[in-house]
Design an enzyme around this catalytic site. Structure first.
Site, PDB file in Angstrom:
ATOM      1  CG  LEU A 117      -1.984  -1.131   1.248  1.00  0.00           C
ATOM      2  CD1 LEU A 117      -2.949  -0.938   2.417  1.00  0.00           C
ATOM      3  CD2 LEU A 117      -2.772  -1.251  -0.058  1.00  0.00           C
ATOM      4  CG  ASP A 164       5.120   2.476  -5.001  1.00  0.00           C
ATOM      5  OD1 ASP A 164       4.761   2.128  -6.142  1.00  0.00           O
ATOM      6  OD2 ASP A 164       5.275   1.675  -4.064  1.00  0.00           O
TER       7      ASP A 164
END
Ligand code: MEV
Length: 327
Positions: A117, A164
């Site tokens: 995540l 990311d």
């Protein structure tokens, strides 16, 4: 004292393949890492970290970055997190031109570590923003994203894409292909996340895919096929076609599995989501353990995940349009 926060993310499509120049679409989610920094009178770095996992334990890590933390949690994970804080502070010192600046740093994160995540990206992005502001310098979002990428690149020894960090800095849905990173429009995406309580080692997983790709031409083709899925997925995203997005997510998961980065618990959660009627489901991030993401606007997937052996948490996450921000 300055606090900044940045969101975590899920990969709708394209993790791993993005490392080889294929496009990827990560989406920021409504779970954030908050980093508070306060300039010290000396050049030392003291780090205190809390809530580094979904189950909310507290990690006390006050001391130098190389001290052993007194915590009931994998020290590998905590040390990895401290490495990212260190790298973020180095970038901030360089950006502000104050190489000897010392800080007390507090990290609070609702994003599980190493679980796909984007916890490290969120900590690095928020850390760079908070520390540069504390030194009186305000960086553009693009520069924060760029410096955060360099910090991840250093910590992960060259095994990092810009995906990311760019997604965490800008928020929303983004498209990343090599150096080309930009925001894209996305409809409301009903993300449901399943977390197995574990984590994967990004460096090792990326290295594993690299080996397969170098050894087998069909593994290289698999990586390219992930790129095709991403391009098709962008059209489905633009059309707001959730059924098609789900089908493509299922396909993407199958290819990631072929590349050796899934795990039994990730596969179990993916199948639980599919059986519960989700449009589709796939692992997110580096894999090896951690999280899956499914698309489902009903409660069924969340409920099914809670009863899936090996799944520790099943929860809904909204697409977060806001990237890094001062708190
Ligand atoms: C990790 O969150 C995503 C990978 O594609 C590595 C990267 O893009 O840096 C596996």
């Amino acid at each position: 004292m300055t606090t900044a926060s940045a969101p975590g993310k899920v990969y709708l499509f394209g993790e791993h393949a993005v490392v080889y120049g294929e496009p990827a679409v990560p989406c920021a989610i409504s779970r954030r890492a908050r980093v508070t920094v306060e300039r010290r009178g000396d050049s030392r770095l003291h780090v205190h970290a809390e809530d580094l996992s979904l189950d909310g334990f507290t990690v006390e890590y006050s001391g130098e970055a190389d001290a052993t933390p007194d915590v009931d949690v994998s020290t590998d994970l905590v040390e990895a997190a401290m490495g990212y804080v260190d790298a973020a502070v180095s970038q901030a010192r360089e950006a502000a031109g104050v190489p000897e600046a010392g800080f007390d740093v507090t990290v609070e994160s609702a994003i599980p570590l190493g679980a796909g995540l984007g916890s490290s990206a969120a900590v690095v992005v928020a850390g760079i923003d908070a520390a540069t502001r504390e030194l009186g310098v305000e960086l553009s979002t693009t520069e924060i994203a760029d410096r955060a990428y360099r910090a991840e690149y250093d910590v992960q020894e060259g095994q990092a894409s810009r995906a990311d960090t760019f997604c965490s800095a800008t928020g929303g849905a983004v498209r990343v292909e090599g150096e080309d990173c930009r925001a894209i429009d996305a409809p409301d995406l009903p993300f449901v996340i399943g977390f197995d309580g574990g984590a994967g080692n990004t460096g090792e997983l990326v290295a594993g895919v690299r080996e397969l790709r170098e050894h087998y031409s069909f593994a290289a083709n698999t990586v390219e096929t992930v790129g095709d899925i991403v391009r098709q997925g962008e059209r489905a995203l633009a059309a707001g076609d959730l059924a098609e997005l789900g089908t493509l997510m299922d396909f993407n998961h199958g290819l990631l599995s072929a590349l050796g980065v899934s795990s039994r618990s990730l596969d179990r959660m993916v199948w639980a989501a599919r059986d519960a009627g989700a449009h589709g489901a796939k692992l997110t991030g580096a894999g090896g353990g951690g999280c899956i993401v499914a698309l489902d606007e009903t409660e069924e997937t969340e409920t099914a995940l809670r009863f899936t052996p090996g799944c520790e948490e099943g929860f809904r996450a909204e697409l977060d349009a806001e990237g890094v921000r001062v708190e």
